[in-house]
Design an enzyme around this catalytic site. Sequence first.
Site, mmCIF file in Angstrom:
data_model
loop_
_atom_site.group_PDB
_atom_site.id
_atom_site.type_symbol
_atom_site.label_atom_id
_atom_site.label_comp_id
_atom_site.label_asym_id
_atom_site.label_seq_id
_atom_site.Cartn_x
_atom_site.Cartn_y
_atom_site.Cartn_z
ATOM 1 N N HIS A 199 43.866 -9.472 26.492
ATOM 2 C CA HIS A 199 45.175 -8.831 26.613
ATOM 3 C C HIS A 199 46.149 -9.331 25.572
ATOM 4 O O HIS A 199 46.950 -8.582 25.030
ATOM 5 C CB HIS A 199 45.755 -9.093 28.005
ATOM 6 N N CYS A 255 34.229 9.736 17.263
ATOM 7 C CA CYS A 255 35.272 8.993 17.975
ATOM 8 C C CYS A 255 34.968 7.494 18.081
ATOM 9 O O CYS A 255 35.666 6.773 18.782
ATOM 10 C CB CYS A 255 35.526 9.581 19.356
HETATM 11 C C1 PEP Z 1 31.106 4.982 21.109
HETATM 12 O O1 PEP Z 1 30.095 4.560 21.669
HETATM 13 O O2 PEP Z 1 31.233 5.063 19.869
HETATM 14 C C2 PEP Z 1 32.267 5.426 21.895
HETATM 15 C C3 PEP Z 1 33.278 6.047 21.344
HETATM 16 O O3 PEP Z 1 32.280 5.139 23.214
HETATM 17 P P1 PEP Z 1 32.522 3.670 23.826
HETATM 18 O O4 PEP Z 1 32.994 2.789 22.719
HETATM 19 O O5 PEP Z 1 33.533 3.862 24.905
HETATM 20 O O6 PEP Z 1 31.184 3.320 24.344
#
Ligand code: PEP
Length: 531
Positions: free
Chosen positions: A184, A493
Site C-alpha cells: 500500500h 491490457c
Molecule cells: C494479464 O495477465 O496480463 C492481465 C492483464 O491480467 P492480470 O494481471 O490481472 O492477471
Amino acid sequence: MKPAMGRRHSGTGASDGLFMGPARSIAGRSAAPRVAADPDSERAALAAALAGATGGIATLMTRVEGDAADMLGFQLAMLEDDALAAPAFAGIAAGLPADIAFATAMNAEIAGYDASDDEYFRARSADLADIRDRVLRVLAGEDLAGAEAGVVLTGDDLAPSLFLETDWSRGGAIALRRGSSTSHVAMLARARGIPMVVGLGEALSETAGTLMVDGSTGTVTADPDAAEQVAFASALARHSAARAAEERFLLQPARRRDGAPVEVLVNVAGVEELDGIDPASCDGIGLMRSEFLFRDGADLPDEEMQYHAYRRFLEWAGGKPVTIRTLDIGGDKPIRGLTPEGEANPFLGLRGVRLTLARAEVFRTQLRALARSAVHGNLKVMIPMVTVPDELARSAALLAACLAQLEAAGTPHAAPPLGIMVEVPAVAVAPELFGAARFLSIGSNDLTQYVTAAARDDARVAPLNDPGHPAVLRLIAQVADYGRQTGIPVSLCGDMASEPRHLAALLGAGLTSLSVAPARLARVKAAIAEL
Ligand code: PEP
Ligand code: MG
C-alpha cells in the site's frame, strides 16, 4: 555515521523519480516497556489507546481521498472490530501488561499474513503492523507526528499511516531494506510522486547522512561526493523536464508520429480510483479487475453491491467503452472459501473462468449484476484464463440464462458483448478456435509467465519473465494479425503496455489499442507520439 559497507545500494524501484536529502530512520520508535498495573487498569489503558488510535486514523481520513482513504478505512474497520483486540484483552486477564498483550496478539495476526503465498496479503501485513505500532505509541504516550519535510525515510518497511503523516510538501523519498513494490505504501508513493526503492537489504542499516534516491533505477547512494551530486542534479533536471513534457499529451488523443491513432484505455481495480482519473484523458476502461471487489475474509459482494459498482464505472466513462472482466481469482489472488486450499501450483490450477464455471452460483450473481449495469453505458464483459472454446460457450450460455431470467422478471438489462483474455498460450497459438469471442484482450502478464515458465511473482526468476522475449512478441503479433484478418477487435491490457520501452514492439506487432495504468497515461501517449 558512515554506511557499513558500500555507498551505492541496489534494490527495486517501487516509485519513479529522484530525490536527494538527509536520511531519517523510521526504526527505533518502539515504546519503552510499560510498568504493568493491575488487570483492570491495563484493560482500561488498552481500551483508551485503541480509542486514541481510532480517533487518529479517523482524523487522517478527513485529509485524504482515493486509495489512501480506502487503506485507512481498512485500518479503521480492523480497529473497530472487537475480534482484533480480543486476544490482547485475554492476555491482560492472564496477567500481561497491555502493551505486551497487544503486541503479542498483533504479531500472531501479522505472522499469518506474512506467511501467505500471495504478495498482496503479505503487503497487507504492513497495515496490521501500522495499527500495532500506532496503538503501542499511544500506549507509551509518544508523539505521533510524522517526519519533517524534505527527508529520505529509511527503515525495514514503512507504515502507510506514517507515510500519510509525513510532510511531503518539500519532496522526499523512501529507501527500505525490505518492503514490496505492491504494498500500500508503494501505491501511495506512486500516486504522490514520491521516489521509493525497496529491497535494499541490510547494507542500508548503518546509513546516515545524505541519501540520493533514484526510484527509476532502484538505486540509493549514501553521502555522494561532488561529482555524484552534479550527475544527480542533471539527471533530476532531465527527469523533471521529461515529466512536464509528457503532461502536455495527457488530454490529447494518442497518435503516432505519422498521425495514425492509437486507442489508449485504462486498467482499474476499484471505484475509488476513478476520482483521480479524468475521463477525458483516456478512451475508456480496457480492464476492470472485478476480483478486487471481493475481499478475502469478507462476505462475497451480492448482486446489488456489484451492480452499483459496475454502474459507477459505466457512468464515469460517459459512453466510452468499459470492459469489466469477470472474477479472476485463484493463482496469486486467493479468496478464502472460494478458491481451493493447498494447490501445488495455483497459477496452473483452478483459476479465472475455471473457478467461476465450477462455482456457477457466484458466476451467475456476477453476470446478472453485469447485465443489469449494461443499460448504463457501453459495457463489454471479458472472461479471464480461457483455454478451450467450451469455457467461452458455457459462459455465454450462463449469461444467456441470466438475460432470460431478467427479461422474465421485467428487470431492466442489456446484453453486453462477450470477449476473452488471451493469456493462456493455447489461445494465443490457436486464436481461430475462439471465433465466438466478440473481442480479444491480450494479458501479457500471464502470457509471459506461461510462455517463459517463470512465475510473475518470484523475484528470483524475474529476468526470465520478460514480455520482450521474441516468443511472447511473436504470439502477440500472431493474435493481432488474426484480429486484422477477421475483424475481431484486439487490445492488450498487460503491464507491458505501460512501459514505453515495449511500445515500439507492440505497435510494430500491429496493435492499435492498449490499456495502461492510469498514472502512465501521459507517458505512454508521449512515447507513442515518438513512434
Ligand atoms: C494479464 O495477465 O496480463 C492481465 C492483464 O491480467 P492480470 O494481471 O490481472 O492477471
Ligand atoms: Mg492475467
